[in-house]
Design a protein around this motif. Structure first.
Motif, PDB file in Angstrom:
ATOM      1  N   THR A 205       0.822  -1.218   0.000  1.00 56.36           N
ATOM      2  CA  THR A 205       0.000   0.000   0.000  1.00 56.36           C
ATOM      3  C   THR A 205       0.852   1.262   0.000  1.00 56.36           C
ATOM      4  OG1 THR A 205      -0.136   0.177   2.440  1.00 56.36           O
ATOM      5  CG2 THR A 205      -1.762  -1.235   1.319  1.00 56.36           C
ATOM      6  N   ARG A 206       2.177   1.121   0.037  1.00 55.99           N
ATOM      7  CA  ARG A 206       3.053   2.274   0.191  1.00 55.99           C
ATOM      8  C   ARG A 206       4.109   2.294  -0.907  1.00 55.99           C
ATOM      9  NH1 ARG A 206       2.827   4.593   5.175  1.00 55.99           N
ATOM     10  NH2 ARG A 206       4.920   5.420   4.845  1.00 55.99           N
ATOM     11  N   GLU A 207       4.525   3.509  -1.284  1.00 53.13           N
ATOM     12  CA  GLU A 207       5.608   3.634  -2.261  1.00 53.13           C
ATOM     13  C   GLU A 207       6.949   3.340  -1.614  1.00 53.13           C
ATOM     14  OE1 GLU A 207       5.663   7.283  -4.379  1.00 53.13           O
ATOM     15  OE2 GLU A 207       3.580   7.116  -5.070  1.00 53.13           O
ATOM     16  N   ARG A 208       7.133   3.823  -0.400  1.00 52.07           N
ATOM     17  CA  ARG A 208       8.388   3.599   0.330  1.00 52.07           C
ATOM     18  C   ARG A 208       8.061   3.314   1.790  1.00 52.07           C
ATOM     19  NH1 ARG A 208      12.837   5.057  -2.398  1.00 52.07           N
ATOM     20  NH2 ARG A 208      14.079   5.140  -0.502  1.00 52.07           N
ATOM     21  N   SER A 209       8.887   2.522   2.436  1.00 51.67           N
ATOM     22  CA  SER A 209       8.657   2.242   3.851  1.00 51.67           C
ATOM     23  C   SER A 209       9.960   1.848   4.533  1.00 51.67           C
ATOM     24  CB  SER A 209       7.615   1.135   4.031  1.00 51.67           C
ATOM     25  OG  SER A 209       7.966  -0.018   3.303  1.00 51.67           O
ATOM     26  N   VAL A 210      10.078   2.298   5.775  1.00 51.99           N
ATOM     27  CA  VAL A 210      11.190   1.904   6.642  1.00 51.99           C
ATOM     28  C   VAL A 210      10.583   1.140   7.813  1.00 51.99           C
ATOM     29  CG1 VAL A 210      13.146   2.686   8.030  1.00 51.99           C
ATOM     30  CG2 VAL A 210      12.486   3.972   5.977  1.00 51.99           C
ATOM     31  N   ILE A 211      10.991  -0.092   7.978  1.00 52.05           N
ATOM     32  CA  ILE A 211      10.401  -0.982   8.975  1.00 52.05           C
ATOM     33  C   ILE A 211      11.463  -1.374   9.990  1.00 52.05           C
ATOM     34  CG2 ILE A 211       9.251  -3.206   9.334  1.00 52.05           C
ATOM     35  CD1 ILE A 211       8.438  -3.068   6.332  1.00 52.05           C
ATOM     36  N   ARG A 212      11.171  -1.179  11.266  1.00 49.60           N
ATOM     37  CA  ARG A 212      12.106  -1.676  12.283  1.00 49.60           C
ATOM     38  C   ARG A 212      11.512  -2.912  12.954  1.00 49.60           C
ATOM     39  NH1 ARG A 212      12.047   2.271  17.710  1.00 49.60           N
ATOM     40  NH2 ARG A 212       9.818   2.770  17.659  1.00 49.60           N
ATOM     41  N   ILE A 213      12.380  -3.897  13.163  1.00 50.96           N
ATOM     42  CA  ILE A 213      12.019  -5.143  13.823  1.00 50.96           C
ATOM     43  C   ILE A 213      12.961  -5.311  15.005  1.00 50.96           C
ATOM     44  CG2 ILE A 213      11.792  -7.642  13.581  1.00 50.96           C
ATOM     45  CD1 ILE A 213      11.223  -7.212  10.615  1.00 50.96           C
ATOM     46  N   CYS A 214      12.419  -5.172  16.214  1.00 49.98           N
ATOM     47  CA  CYS A 214      13.237  -5.086  17.418  1.00 49.98           C
ATOM     48  C   CYS A 214      12.803  -6.101  18.468  1.00 49.98           C
ATOM     49  CB  CYS A 214      13.154  -3.680  18.018  1.00 49.98           C
ATOM     50  SG  CYS A 214      13.650  -2.369  16.888  1.00 49.98           S
ATOM     51  N   GLY A 215      13.594  -6.184  19.520  1.00 49.82           N
ATOM     52  CA  GLY A 215      13.302  -7.071  20.625  1.00 49.82           C
ATOM     53  C   GLY A 215      14.594  -7.489  21.297  1.00 49.82           C
ATOM     54  N   HIS A 216      14.480  -8.221  22.385  1.00 50.34           N
ATOM     55  CA  HIS A 216      15.674  -8.678  23.092  1.00 50.34           C
ATOM     56  C   HIS A 216      16.344  -9.815  22.330  1.00 50.34           C
ATOM     57  CE1 HIS A 216      13.403 -12.218  24.315  1.00 50.34           C
ATOM     58  NE2 HIS A 216      12.450 -11.435  24.804  1.00 50.34           N
ATOM     59  N   GLY A 217      17.499 -10.262  22.806  1.00 50.77           N
ATOM     60  CA  GLY A 217      18.201 -11.366  22.174  1.00 50.77           C
ATOM     61  C   GLY A 217      17.349 -12.621  22.142  1.00 50.77           C
ATOM     62  N   GLY A 218      17.348 -13.326  21.009  1.00 49.66           N
ATOM     63  CA  GLY A 218      16.611 -14.560  20.906  1.00 49.66           C
ATOM     64  C   GLY A 218      15.115 -14.410  20.783  1.00 49.66           C
ATOM     65  N   SER A 219      14.637 -13.219  20.461  1.00 51.55           N
ATOM     66  CA  SER A 219      13.185 -13.002  20.375  1.00 51.55           C
ATOM     67  C   SER A 219      12.606 -13.366  19.016  1.00 51.55           C
ATOM     68  CB  SER A 219      12.847 -11.538  20.694  1.00 51.55           C
ATOM     69  OG  SER A 219      13.475 -10.672  19.767  1.00 51.55           O
ATOM     70  N   GLY A 220      13.462 -13.634  18.034  1.00 52.44           N
ATOM     71  CA  GLY A 220      12.992 -14.006  16.709  1.00 52.44           C
ATOM     72  C   GLY A 220      13.041 -12.890  15.686  1.00 52.44           C
ATOM     73  N   LYS A 221      13.647 -11.765  16.048  1.00 59.33           N
ATOM     74  CA  LYS A 221      13.648 -10.614  15.140  1.00 59.33           C
ATOM     75  C   LYS A 221      14.466 -10.873  13.877  1.00 59.33           C
ATOM     76  CE  LYS A 221      17.141  -8.403  18.090  1.00 59.33           C
ATOM     77  NZ  LYS A 221      17.196  -9.569  19.023  1.00 59.33           N
TER      78      LYS A 221
END
Length: 212
Positions: A14-30
């Motif tokens: 749905t977007r022309e451009r996007s910046v996505i952050r995927i965060c979490g602690h160690g071992g969280s699956g990010k």
């Protein structure tokens, strides 16, 4: 996780451009989610910026001590990667702003990750890792936070850190209590600023907050 991945891919369309952050602690699956997302997008359409190189090495931060209570006892321990001072946040923010301004960047070379060029004109930039947790939400179009319970985190870190990062089993176990405590104090409260929150305990997964 497949359903979440499909939701993200539908949102990206749905977007022309996007910046996505995927965060979490160690071992969280990010890292797994970020890699799956990157590989699901058309070749040449996405960047994957891992933020581990922005984490300050422990040998430089070991004298920065925190005091907190564990089991009713006040203890001191060096800051872990769950604390914002372990991260080169200004450098990461600068690099993200350069990409947003149309300038390519070179990633930081490490013993486990070769230097590469991140190309500014690609429609999707995925920013994965703990460091991005501590940046302003306004830098990102979509923010995803992953977490697990303490036992799941420890089991995953043991499997990863001993086989891929050359760490001793007793070191991972010894530091786990402090990493988890500092996560509760400094990282977990920031989940409220994320659009999507995913909790995994063992093989069970629940999306506890969603944009969709």
């Amino acid at each position: 996780m497949q359903e979440l991945l499909e939701d993200i891919l539908a949102w990206v369309k749905t977007r022309e451009r996007s910046v996505i952050r995927i965060c979490g602690h160690g071992g969280s699956g990010k890292s797994t989610l970020a890699t799956d997302l990157y590989q699901s997008l058309p070749q040449g359409q996405a960047n994957l910026l891992g933020t581990d190189p922005y984490v300050i090495l422990g040998k430089y931060s070991q004298d920065a001590l925190l005091s907190y209570d564990i089991d009713g006892q006040t203890v001191q321990h060096a800051i872990t990667a769950c604390h914002p001072l372990r991260h080169e946040l200004s450098s990461l923010k600068r690099d993200l702003q350069m990409l947003a301004s149309g300038m390519d960047i070179l990633t930081i070379e490490t013993p486990w990750q070769a230097q590469e060029r991140i190309v500014a004109n690609r429609p999707v930039t995925i920013v994965e890792g703990m460091s991005a947790t501590f940046l302003e939400a306004e830098l990102f179009d979509l923010s995803i936070f992953l977490t697990t319970n303490a036992d799941t985190e420890l089991n995953r870190r043991l499997a990863r850190d001993t086989s891929l990062r050359g760490r001793e089993k007793h070191f991972v176990e010894q530091t786990h209590v402090h990493r988890r405590k500092q996560y509760d104090l400094y990282m977990a409260p920031l989940a409220k600023d994320f659009d999507v929150v995913v909790t995994q305990n063992g093989n069970e997964l629940a999306v506890t907050k969603s944009l969709w």
